[in-house]
Design a protein around this motif. Structure first.
Motif, PDB file in Angstrom:
ATOM      1  N   GLU A 232       0.909  -1.194   0.019  1.00  0.00           N
ATOM      2  CA  GLU A 232       0.049   0.035  -0.059  1.00  0.00           C
ATOM      3  C   GLU A 232       0.998   1.284   0.064  1.00  0.00           C
ATOM      4  O   GLU A 232       2.192   1.163   0.400  1.00  0.00           O
ATOM      5  N   PRO A 233       0.237   2.538  -0.387  1.00  0.00           N
ATOM      6  CA  PRO A 233       1.280   3.669  -0.667  1.00  0.00           C
ATOM      7  C   PRO A 233       1.868   3.961   0.601  1.00  0.00           C
ATOM      8  O   PRO A 233       3.285   4.236   0.308  1.00  0.00           O
ATOM      9  N   ARG A 265      -1.185  -7.612  -2.012  1.00  0.00           N
ATOM     10  CA  ARG A 265      -1.415  -6.316  -2.893  1.00  0.00           C
ATOM     11  C   ARG A 265      -2.813  -5.894  -2.300  1.00  0.00           C
ATOM     12  O   ARG A 265      -3.731  -5.989  -2.326  1.00  0.00           O
ATOM     13  N   ASN A 269      -2.143   1.247  -5.780  1.00  0.00           N
ATOM     14  CA  ASN A 269      -0.670   0.763  -6.256  1.00  0.00           C
ATOM     15  C   ASN A 269      -0.381   0.482  -7.586  1.00  0.00           C
ATOM     16  O   ASN A 269       0.549  -0.255  -7.794  1.00  0.00           O
TER      17      ASN A 269
END
Length: 409
Positions: A232-233, A265, A269
């Motif tokens: 994640e960011p 994931r 993204n």
């Protein structure tokens, strides 16, 4: 540990909602450890409750809960995922055993405390208030972080608004809050404002248990590093991927170490996924793993040169303590929460300082005496936070509220 006449009702809604997920999140692990540790410390004063996946609330029979905890722990530790049909059948049996029962009527002289270790349903204040009325209980909640509020750019769409509702529910309804770090406690205090009104707040670092060791899911060429988190960011995977591309270009493939990315994931993204799937420059040096058992994670972590954690924001940092418990060095962002997790042991680097990250990674790649051996030596003086210590802080908070007659009920 608790005054006579006090009962704890532990909410297990989060674990029940994750019944079809083969591997846990950090919050899943916390809720399970709360159940296990409270069963050890205050078994006679503990009860279980949940809103099940069908939306029904009630008490859960202890024997069925213990069986459920055994099942999910075995699943997390297992090295192979069960077939989906078997998972559905097992989930149906478990939910049948855990069907909610009627809440017993309050007994005079008994004070109930409803403890919740996850943010599950906290965005619906009316639902939480209804549970507390049914139980005639005071509310104790664990605050994991306020990151979606303080850093909305790292949250899912509408994540900030959802998290504000969660934190507001805790602020409005809780008699006491447990913050997983001093950093989180400060964030919560800022949210509550300067009036001093609101729930009591105590800091209790999350404990950590050593990860088991099992078979290697895919042998990786040594030396290699590990990043352990959802993609994640705010976890800053993009920095690492660009670093690896730069190292391959400037040092050559033979001198560049490998990187194991462990975690599913997440969201927002696109750039990271594009690099993982389309960048030919880093292929062969980046190894992505998702849905690994605890044994596989433990094996990869123990054999790594170091854990890398270049996050932009953290509530605490369980991967840091898990790595150090495995004897694996840590290179991480210089954040207050990560300093609480690792003490003086890790090497701390600004999450935007790419050249310094490259220098540290290359230093840790070699076996010669240097930064890696120095950190391993520092590990001798590190005391990991324990789950028993965490739960004892929870119980002390409840005892203090009970003694002082906190008005919220």
């Amino acid at each position: 540990l608790l005054p006579a006449g006090v009962e704890i009702i532990l909410d297990l809604s989060r674990l029940m909602s994750r019944i079809l997920h083969p591997m846990p999140t950090g919050i899943d692990r916390v809720e399970l450890v709360y159940a296990r540790t409270l069963l050890t410390l205050v078994p006679e004063q503990l009860h279980f409750a949940a809103v099940n996946p069908f939306g029904f609330y009630g008490r859960l029979p202890r024997e069925a809960v213990v069986h459920f905890l055994d099942e999910i722990e075995a699943r997390w530790a297992n090295e192979t995922a069960r077939p989906r049909r078997a998972m559905f059948a097992g989930a149906a049996r478990t939910l049948t055993r855990l069907r909610p029962r009627r809440v017993p009527k309050a007994v005079e002289g008994i004070r109930r405390y409803y403890v919740q270790a996850s943010p599950h349903h906290l965005d619906n204040e009316d639902r939480v208030a209804a549970k507390l009325r049914i139980e005639n209980a005071r509310f104790i909640a664990l605050v994991h972080d306020l990151i979606p509020i303080e850093y909305p750019e790292y949250a899912r769409p509408n994540g900030a608004a959802t998290h504000i509702r969660r934190i507001r529910t805790m602020a409005d309804l809780a008699s006491g809050l447990i913050a997983n770090s001093g950093s989180t406690a400060q964030s919560m205090a800022r949210f509550l404002g300067e009036s001093g009104a609101g729930p009591l707040i105590r800091v209790a670092h999350l404990g950590s248990d050593p990860l088991p060791e099992g078979s290697d899911p895919s042998p990786i060429v040594q030396p290699y590093f590990v990043v352990l988190s959802t993609i994640e960011p705010r976890k800053n995977h993009l920095l690492l991927l660009n670093i690896w591309r730069r190292m391959i270009e400037t040092l050559g493939p033979e001198r560049t170490p490998h990187l194991a990315i462990i975690g599913r994931r997440g969201w927002e993204n696109e750039n990271v996924v594009d690099m993982l799937e389309r960048s030919t420059a880093i292929q062969g040096h980046i190894h992505e793993f998702s849905g690994l058992s605890d044994r596989m994670v433990g094996t990869l972590l123990r054999r790594a040169r170091a854990l890398l954690c270049p996050s932009f924001a953290e509530g605490f940092g369980m991967p840091v303590t898990e790595a150090l418990l495995c004897g694996t060095p840590v290179i991480c962002s210089d954040l207050p929460a990560l300093r609480e997790a690792g003490g003086s042991v890790p090497d701390f680097i600004d999450p935007l300082d790419g050249p310094e990250w490259i220098k540290a990674i290359m230093d840790y790649s070699v076996d010669a005496p240097g930064r890696r051996s120095q950190q391993i030596a520092r590990l001798d003086g590190w005391t990991p936070p324990s789950w028993q210590g965490h739960i004892e802080t929870v119980l002390k908070l409840i005892a203090d509220i009970d003694l002082n007659g906190n008005a919220r009920a």
